[in-house]
Scaffold this active site. Structure first.
Site, PDB file in Angstrom:
ATOM      1  N   SER A 414      64.248  63.513 102.569  1.00  0.00           N
ATOM      2  CA  SER A 414      64.467  64.978 102.538  1.00  0.00           C
ATOM      3  C   SER A 414      64.592  65.697 101.293  1.00  0.00           C
ATOM      4  CB  SER A 414      65.758  65.020 103.529  1.00  0.00           C
ATOM      5  OG  SER A 414      65.745  66.345 104.027  1.00  0.00           O
ATOM      6  N   PRO A 415      63.933  66.770 101.460  1.00  0.00           N
ATOM      7  CA  PRO A 415      64.211  67.590  99.834  1.00  0.00           C
ATOM      8  C   PRO A 415      65.476  67.426  99.677  1.00  0.00           C
ATOM      9  CG  PRO A 415      62.739  68.453 101.560  1.00  0.00           C
ATOM     10  CD  PRO A 415      63.187  67.353 102.426  1.00  0.00           C
ATOM     11  N   GLN A 492      57.473  70.618  98.586  1.00  0.00           N
ATOM     12  CA  GLN A 492      58.391  71.742  99.126  1.00  0.00           C
ATOM     13  C   GLN A 492      58.463  72.924  98.122  1.00  0.00           C
ATOM     14  OE1 GLN A 492      62.467  72.261  99.859  1.00  0.00           O
ATOM     15  NE2 GLN A 492      62.105  71.711 102.163  1.00  0.00           N
ATOM     16  N   TYR A 573      66.991  81.129 101.955  1.00  0.00           N
ATOM     17  CA  TYR A 573      66.160  81.592 100.702  1.00  0.00           C
ATOM     18  C   TYR A 573      64.986  82.768 101.356  1.00  0.00           C
ATOM     19  CZ  TYR A 573      68.514  77.392  98.805  1.00  0.00           C
ATOM     20  OH  TYR A 573      69.252  76.408  98.215  1.00  0.00           O
ATOM     21  N   ARG A 621      59.539  74.279 106.826  1.00  0.00           N
ATOM     22  CA  ARG A 621      61.003  73.971 107.013  1.00  0.00           C
ATOM     23  C   ARG A 621      61.620  75.173 107.746  1.00  0.00           C
ATOM     24  NH1 ARG A 621      65.791  70.498 104.190  1.00  0.00           N
ATOM     25  NH2 ARG A 621      64.661  68.816 105.461  1.00  0.00           N
ATOM     26  N   GLY A 718      68.395  62.240 103.943  1.00  0.00           N
ATOM     27  CA  GLY A 718      68.627  62.776 102.532  1.00  0.00           C
ATOM     28  C   GLY A 718      69.770  61.851 101.667  1.00  0.00           C
ATOM     29  N   ARG A 719      70.980  62.160 101.962  1.00  0.00           N
ATOM     30  CA  ARG A 719      72.081  61.775 101.126  1.00  0.00           C
ATOM     31  C   ARG A 719      72.124  60.254 101.297  1.00  0.00           C
ATOM     32  NH1 ARG A 719      76.685  66.200 102.730  1.00  0.00           N
ATOM     33  NH2 ARG A 719      75.562  68.025 101.730  1.00  0.00           N
TER      34      ARG A 719
END
Length: 794
Positions: A414-415, A492, A573, A621, A718-719
């Site tokens: 994941s970004p 991304q 964003y 996304r 991700g993490r």
């Protein structure tokens, strides 16, 4: 202590019995407004864990219960003319009426004072004359309502209708009858509770209920104990085949909407709530009686262990609240699955069954394989056959195509913003960060949000693609990934909008830079949250300029060699803020209606799609919900996804939130997956577009479970990849998979086997192995009562 218990259901009675055993000097009185023989409902289901606690606390009562149990391990799912059986689950049930009689008898034996057909005195009077007052008066608790200012309840009335019935057909196992009717999907939850009867719960979405004409008695008022006999008669006709000539019985049976009860506080002074008065969990994952009796066990223990009521009640709430909230999260996932069951009507039967079984996320693929290997094998085979894939590989290691882009497996890194660039230029850190994830086995590695301009950065440490120096550095990273791994790498791209000009994450997440380095912009002059700068509303000319920045960044991204482009329209964003009514209050063509709020993000998408190479896919996304009142919901997300797919998006990457600081996310394992699931079934299915699930997906078991159930096509992790850059390869090793979807770099090949961590020469007890049932038949225990009501193995 002098204790008053309001409510003579299982929770209140069991608490009274436990407290009296712990200290016979307690003076305990129970008030119940109904008669002792009044009970609404039929069977009660218990887990092995709950039964263990009951056995440890009161062997006399436990023995009396166990002699009346119906026990079984199977679940039968009937769907589209097929029946599938899954074993190894473990259930015990009994008649609710018998349970209440046992508890009443036990309380009388121990010297508890019981008042039936008697409303309790006023709570204020009881609190003044007793050391402790317990509200055990159920989902419609008068105690809770009278003290709502202290308990601060929230009542979530759900969207399906259900009716609690019984039948004299004695089921052999838990039954799910899923029936497709001309009005929509109707389902039955059924299970045996004795050698003479079974519970028979009918449930359907309220829309289906209305189309079927069950709303004819919507305005009727039924007296306590009176059933909706007209509806019951129609149910008998509707499920005549499933009942097989047996009867359906009513007992205060009428249409209900399940209400999830939550309270900010469970106790106030010497007043405490237990059971449904404090919390509810949908019947599809278990019994409210089970939770109430577990509450009683914990409260009794805490009162016995602590010197005063206040410390005991605090300890009780601290002990039970995490358990209950976990149960409620699972119950919420389950009830929402059943509310939306119509979405899955087109699923292949084996996948549908797996989807149903794993709906709450408590049962996973590995868990199911441990319980019933044969069924898990069928799930694997059905998944592979539906896509013409290799049946030997776990689901996460099956290949996938996004547009024309071939991925070796279904794991996406994941970004993740790293805030470690200098003037937007990614450096050696980014090379190692992204390169290590690519070498670690993932099929697709995504960059962090790469910004289209200096003013479009979140922080001074964010990467960009607005100049050629940045392009050169990205080319180096992309080349490394392509040369040193079989992974693909995606770009991304985004603009921070009103969330820009902030400190690095470890210096203060979303905190403005001390000197306000650059002006932030947005669709409207609304700050992200308290303390955030007020953005300047973008003009029509400025919108065109930002679009041009996106286009130039995309040109450089294509030149850098990225395999995929993702447009970041999530997390508050710039493009996300146009989509959300919480950030966009414009009165021109870019604000107001959902169609208008979509207009600018779609303009940007179309502009960059035109310059992005046609053979390379574009994804988007989105934040599928704002997690805040008056914000976007999952229904809006469906239409947002539909619009982007119509404009050419090859996949939708489904995240949530971060649009406002006022959000209240419902965190939990895989908590965002239901949003991906909805978009996949309502929009992406049949369009050729893929869906990517993301959010607290932390194990390969979760990934396999999501994919096999059809909730998503790929999983972004991700993490977990920060914890272990080689997570995908290690997942392959743990699953004994070797193949092209998880090839180790030749330099690391010697490490493909998991290092030993303990003795491996232990001698296993051969006799116990020989005694194990080699055919696995013990997985399937059916409830087939004989003359003495004893079960036999089917």
């Amino acid at each position: 202590m002098k204790i008053a218990i309001i409510g003579g259901g299982p929770g209140g009675l069991y608490l009274a019995a436990l407290l009296k055993q712990l200290d016979p000097a307690h003076e305990i009185t129970v008030w119940e407004r109904n008669a002792p023989d009044d009970t609404f409902g039929f069977g009660v289901v218990f887990s092995d864990e709950t039964l263990g606690g009951i056995e440890n606390a009161d062997t006399v009562f436990s023995d009396a219960m166990s002699r009346r149990f119906a026990r079984w391990t199977d679940i039968d799912i009937h769907y589209r003319g097929e029946s599938h059986t899954v074993g190894g689950q473990g259930f015990a049930a009994m008649s609710r009426k018998e349970l209440l009689h046992l508890l009443q008898e036990r309380c009388r034996e121990l010297g508890v004072t019981l008042h039936f057909s008697t409303p309790a005195p006023e709570v204020a009077a009881l609190r003044a004359s007793h050391d402790l007052v317990v509200g055990a008066d159920g989902v419609n608790s008068g105690v809770r309502a009278a003290h709502a200012d202290a308990f601060r309840p929230s009542l979530d009335r759900r969207h399906s209708k259900y009716m609690w019935l019984g039948t004299d057909r004695v089921f052999e196992a838990f039954q799910f009858f899923v029936k497709e009717t001309e009005w929509g999907v109707v389902q039955v939850h059924g299970y045996p509770y004795s050698d003479t009867g079974s519970t028979f719960i009918v449930e359907m979405h309220e829309d289906v209920w209305r189309r079927a004409g069950f709303d004819a008695a919507e305005d009727a008022v039924f007296a306590p104990g009176v059933s909706d006999e007209r509806a019951v008669a129609r149910i008998r006709e509707l499920f005549a085949d499933e009942l097989g000539g047996h009867h359906v019985f009513a007992n205060n049976s009428k249409w209900l909407n399940f209400t999830t009860v939550r309270n900010e506080h469970w106790h106030h002074g010497n007043l405490v709530l237990i059971g449904d008065a404090a919390h509810t969990a949908h019947f599809s994952i278990g019994s409210g009686t089970k939770l109430a009796m577990e509450d009683a066990l914990a409260l009794a223990a805490c009162l016995h262990e602590h010197p005063d009521a206040e410390s005991a009640l605090t300890a009780y709430e601290s002990e039970r609240r995490p358990v209950v909230e976990s149960t409620q999260r699972a119950a919420q996932a389950s009830l929402e699955w059943f509310e939306n069951i119509g979405m899955y009507a087109g699923q292949e039967p084996t996948q549908f069954c797996f989807n149903l079984l794993t709906r709450s996320r408590r049962i996973t693929y590995d868990n199911l394989r441990t319980r019933d290997q044969e069924f898990a094998d069928r799930v694997d085979a059905a998944f592979a056959a539906a896509q013409g894939l290799d049946t030997e590989a776990p689901a996460m290691f099956q290949p996938f195509r996004i547009g024309r882009l071939e991925l070796k497996n279904r794991v996406v890194v994941s970004p993740m913003d790293m805030y470690s660039a200098v003037d937007g230029v990614p450096g050696d850190f980014h090379l190692v960060h992204l390169g290590s994830k690519a070498m670690g086995g993932a099929g697709l590695v995504m960059t962090e949000m790469v910004c289209v301009s200096p003013e479009g950065r979140i922080t001074p440490g964010c990467t960009g693609l607005w100049n050629d120096e940045q392009l050169g550095s990205w080319q180096r990273i992309v080349s490394f990934v392509h040369d040193r791994s079989t992974a693909r790498i995606g770009l991304q791209l985004g603009h921070s909008g009103r969330k820009g000009s902030t400190r690095l994450m470890w210096e203060g997440m979303d905190e403005p830079l001390p000197d306000g380095n650059w002006e932030v912009v947005g669709p409207s002059g609304l700050p992200y949250g308290p303390g955030s700068p007020v953005p300047r509303e973008l003009t029509r000319t400025e919108l065109d300029a930002v679009t041009a920045e996106f286009v130039e960044a995309v040109r450089r991204g294509a030149e850098a060699g990225f395999d995929l482009l993702e447009l970041h329209c999530a997390h508050g964003y710039l493009l996300s803020s146009f989509l959300s009514p919480l950030a966009n209050r414009r009165t021109d063509q870019y604000g107001g209606s959902p169609e208008n709020r979509l207009r600018y993000p779609l303009e940007v998408f179309d502009a960059v799609r035109e310059v992005w190479p046609a053979e390379r896919p574009m994804t988007v996304r989105i934040s599928a919900t704002d997690w805040a009142p008056d914000g976007n919901t999952e229904h809006d997300a469906v239409e947002i996804a539909r619009a982007f797919i119509a404009h050419g998006a090859a996949a939708i990457d489904v995240s949530t939130g971060q649009v406002t600081k006022e959000e209240r996310p419902a965190y939990g394992r895989s908590y965002q997956t239901p949003f991906a699931d909805r978009i996949r079934h309502e929009v992406a299915a049949g369009s050729g577009a893929a869906v990517i699930a993301v959010g607290a997906i932390a194990s390969y078991d979760d990934v396999n479970s999501i994919l096999l159930a059809g909730r998503a096509d790929l999983c972004a992790v991700g993490r977990t990849h920060l914890y272990d850059p080689h997570w995908t390869l290690h997942a392959a090793a743990d699953q004994d998979y070797r193949g092209p979807a998880a090839e180790w770099p030749v330099q690391f090949g010697a490490g493909r086997r998991k290092p030993p961590t303990a003795r491996t020469d232990a001698v296993r007890p051969r006799l116990s192995l020989l005694r194990a049932d080699p055919a696995g038949e013990s997985v399937h225990l059916r409830w087939k009562p004989l003359g003495e009501g004893l079960p036999v193995v089917g």
